[in-house]
Design an enzyme around this catalytic site. Structure first.
Site, PDB file in Angstrom:
ATOM      1  N   ASP A 209      -2.998   2.914   1.366  1.00 52.78           N
ATOM      2  CA  ASP A 209      -1.557   2.840   1.020  1.00 52.78           C
ATOM      3  C   ASP A 209      -0.669   3.756   1.790  1.00 52.78           C
ATOM      4  OD1 ASP A 209       0.826   2.437  -1.116  1.00 52.78           O
ATOM      5  OD2 ASP A 209       0.560   4.633  -0.805  1.00 52.78           O
ATOM      6  N   GLU A 279      -1.352   0.116   5.389  1.00 50.05           N
ATOM      7  CA  GLU A 279       0.152  -0.361   5.173  1.00 50.05           C
ATOM      8  C   GLU A 279       0.774   0.672   6.160  1.00 50.05           C
ATOM      9  OE1 GLU A 279       2.911  -0.623   1.490  1.00 50.05           O
ATOM     10  OE2 GLU A 279       1.904   1.148   1.582  1.00 50.05           O
TER      11      GLU A 279
END
Ligand code: BGC
Length: 522
Positions: A209, A279
Site C-alpha cells: 500500500d 501501489e
C-alpha cells in the site's frame, strides 16, 4: 513505436499475466451475522471467484486494526482483526484458495501503522524509549508551527502535535496513521519479519500500500514546492490544497525509500515465486514506478493511469495506456486496473458523458474487462466489476463510513460508494451478504438485481461472458507468453493494438460505439 517479435518463449512468471481479483473483506461475505464481511465468508465464496477463471486473489487488509481507515491502519501485522476471524480461519482460506488453483496476495501497509500499534504507543511516550526513533518526530519551528508545509492526503496538515514529547509527528493520511521512520534499520527489519511471517504461512505475494508515501528521509525536512500547473479538477475542491503542491522527493517518493523496497524484496527472494506489487504514485508516477521496479526492488507497479477519479473518455484511455506502456512495454512489471476500493466504480465512472443506458453500461463494463485483460502485465479487477455493478451514490450522510468522505461531506461522497456489501442472491435479505439486521454499509437495492450467484447462474450474464473470455485468453500465446504490444491505433471511438508472441500476432480491437471487442490473428 515498432516492436520486433519477442524471441523469448520461456514461460512467464504467473504474475506477469495474472488476472487478480481484489476482495474488500468488509463487504464480501459475512459468516457470523454481525453485518461485516469476514474470512470464513470469503472462503465460502471462493468457488464463485475460481469459476470466473482468475489467477489470483488480493484481499484488502484484515489485520488487527481499530478500522479508522478500514484496515489501512494496522495495529498488529501478525494477527487478524477479530471481526474478520482468526489465524486458523486465514489458514483455511489460504488452503482452499490453493486447492482451487489460485494464488493469494495480502495487502501490506508499510508506510504507516495505527496510532494503536504498540510501536507508536511506546514511541509517543518520551524521546528516549526503545521505539523513540521509529516514527518521524520533529521539533516545532520557533513560532510553534509544524516543521514543513506538508499536507495530509485526507485533509489538513500532515503534522500533529504530541504533548508528551512536545514534538510533531508525521502522517500522510489520518492523524491516527503515523508514518514509520524507514531510515531506522530496526523498522525495516520489523517489516522483513512481517513478510517472513506471511510467506512462511504460504501467501504468494503482497500488494504494498501507498509505497510512495513511505518516509525514509530525515532532517532537514524540506517544504514541498508549489505546483504551478495546478488546475481545479477531479476530487473534491475542499481537498485541492494537497494538489496545489508538488511532492516528489520532499514529502513523497523520497529517494531513500528504495532501501525499503530492496530490503522487502530480499525476503521475497528467499521463497519460490513470490510477488510484490507496489501501489505507486507521485508527481511523475511513471518515473516512480520505474525506479521502484528496477532490479532487486519490487516486481511490479500498480498503475493508476486508468483510475482517474472522474473517469476517462476513449481518448483519455488511449493516452493513459500509451503513457503506461511507454516505460514497460516488453515487461510484465505493471498491473492495470479500472476500479478498486478507492475510486467510483468503473461502470458508472468511465465514459460517463455518453450517458449510457443500463444494458449499454453492462456491455461497456464487459468491454473494459476484456480491454484490461488484453493489456501487457497483470490486471486487477475489483469485486463486482464482473457484474457491472454501479457506484452507490445514495448513501445517507449519517450512514457514511469512509473517514475521507466524512471529512469533506456533503459535497464529496468519498469511497463508500464503491465499498457497499456484495449482493449474492437478489431475493434474500441483505442479498444474502449477512443475516444481521443492519450491515456496516447498506446493501444497494440496485445491486440486488445484479446479485452475484443469480448472475453466475444466467448463461448470458457478464459474469459468464467474462469467464468464457478468460478461458479463451489462456489459450492465446500472444497474451500469455509475451508482454509486448504495438502502439494504439483506431478511430476516435476505437482502441486497436496487436499483442505479439513468437507464434502469434493477435489484433485486439475495442469499439466504444458498438461496445464490441473483436480479435483476429494477423
Ligand atoms: C489505500 C487507501 C488507504 C490509503 C492509506 C491507499 O492507497 O488504497 O484505501 O486509505 O492508502 O493507507
Amino acid at each position: 513505436m515498432s516492436i520486433s517479435k519477442p524471441s523469448n518463449t520461456e514461460q512467464l512468471k504467473w504474475w506477469e499475466t495474472a488476472v487478480i481479483y481484489q476482495i474488500y473483506p468488509r463487504s464480501f461475505q459475512d459468516s457470523n451475522d454481525d453485518g461485516i464481511g469476514d474470512l470464513p465468508g470469503i472462503t465460502s465464496r471462493l468457488e464463485y471467484i475460481a469459476n470466473l477463471g482468475v489467477d489470483a486473489i488480493w484481499i484488502s487488509p484484515f489485520f488487527k486494526s481499530p478500522q479508522k481507515d478500514f484496515g489501512y491502519d494496522v495495529s498488529d501485522y501478525r494477527d487478524i482483526n477479530p471481526e474478520y476471524g482468526t489465524l486458523d480461519d486465514f489458514d483455511r482460506l489460504l488452503a482452499r484458495t490453493h486447492e482451487l488453483d489460485m494464488k493469494l496476495m495480502l495487502d501490506i501497509v508499510p508506510a504507516h501503522c495505527s496510532d494503536q500499534h504498540a510501536w507508536f504507543i511506546e514511541s509517543r511516550q518520551s524521546r528516549d524509549n526503545d521505539k523513540a526513533d521509529w516514527f518521524h518526530w520533529v521539533d516545532p519551528k520557533p513560532d510553534g508551527s509544524p516543521p514543513t508545509n506538508w499536507l495530509s492526503f485526507f485533509g489538513g496538515s500532515a503534522w500533529t502535535w504530541e504533548p508528551f514529547r512536545q514534538q510533531y509527528y508525521l502522517h500522510n493520511f489520518l492523524e491516527s496513521q503515523p508514518n514509520l521512520n524507514h531510515a531506522n534499520p530496526d523498522v525495516q527489519e520489523a517489516y522483513r519479519d512481517v513478510a517472513r511471517f506471511w510467506f512462511d504461512r504460504g501467501v504468494d505475494g503482497f500488494r504494498l500500500d501507498a509505497v510512495h508515501t513511505i518516509n525514509a528521509d530525515t532532517a532537514p525536512y524540506r517544504n514541498n514546492e508549489a505546483n504551478r500547473e495546478f488546475k481545479f479538477g477531479e476530487l473534491p475542491r475542499e481537498q485541492q490544497p494537497f494538489f496545489m503542491q508538488l511532492h516528489d522527493s520532499a514529502q513523497l517518493n523520497q529517494p531513500a525509500i528504495q532501501s525499503f523496497s530492496e530490503s522487502f524484496r530480499s525476503v521475497a527472494d528467499q521463497y519460490d515465486d513470490r510477488y510484490l506489487m507496489g501501489e505507486l504514485h507521485g508527481d511523475d508516477p511513471i518515473k516512480a514506478s520505474e525506479t521502484f521496479t528496477s532490479p532487486g526492488r519490487l516486481h511490479a507497479t500498480y498503475n493508476f493511469n486508468l483510475l482517474e477519479w472522474d473517469g476517462l473518455d476513449v481518448d483519455g484511455i488511449k493516452k493513459a495506456i500509451t503513457n503506461a506502456i511507454s516505460a514497460f512495454n516488453g515487461t510484465g512489471r505493471l498491473s492495470f486496473a479500472f476500479s478498486n476500493h478507492d475510486v467510483p466504480r468503473s461502470a458508472t465512472r468511465m465514459l460517463a458523458p455518453l450517458g449510457l443506458k443500463e444494458d449499454q453500461q453492462q456491455a461497456l463494463q464487459l468491454l473494459l474487462l476484456k480491454l484490461e485483460s488484453c493489456l501487457i502485465g497483470s490486471t486487477c479487477i475489483y469485486q463486482g466489476e464482473e457484474l457491472a455493478l454501479q457506484d452507490v451514490r445514495d448513501i445517507p450522510i449519517e450512514l457514511m463510513q469512509d473517514p475521507w468522505g466524512i471529512e469533506f461531506a456533503p459535497t464529496f461522497l468519498g469511497r463508500d460508494t464503491c465499498r457497499t456489501p456484495m449482493a449474492w442472491r437478489g431475493k434474500a435479505s441483505n442479498g444474502d451478504f449477512s443475516k444481521a439486521n443492519k450491515t456496516w454499509l447498506p446493501v444497494s437495492e440496485q445491486h440486488l438485481s445484479r446479485a452475484a450467484l443469480d448472475e453466475a447462474a444466467k448463461p448470458d450474464s457478464i459474469y459468464n461472458a467474462f469467464a468464457a473470455f478468460l478461458s479463451w485468453r489462456k489459450k492465446q500465446s500472444a497474451l500469455m507468453h509475451a508482454n509486448s504490444m504495438t502502439e494504439i491505433t483506431g478511430g476516435a471511438s476505437q482502441i486497436v493494438f496487436d499483442r505479439i508472441s513468437e507464434s502469434q500476432t493477435l489484433r485486439c480491437s475495442f469499439d466504444f460505439e458498438s461496445l464490441a471487442a473483436t480479435f483476429e490473428e494477423v
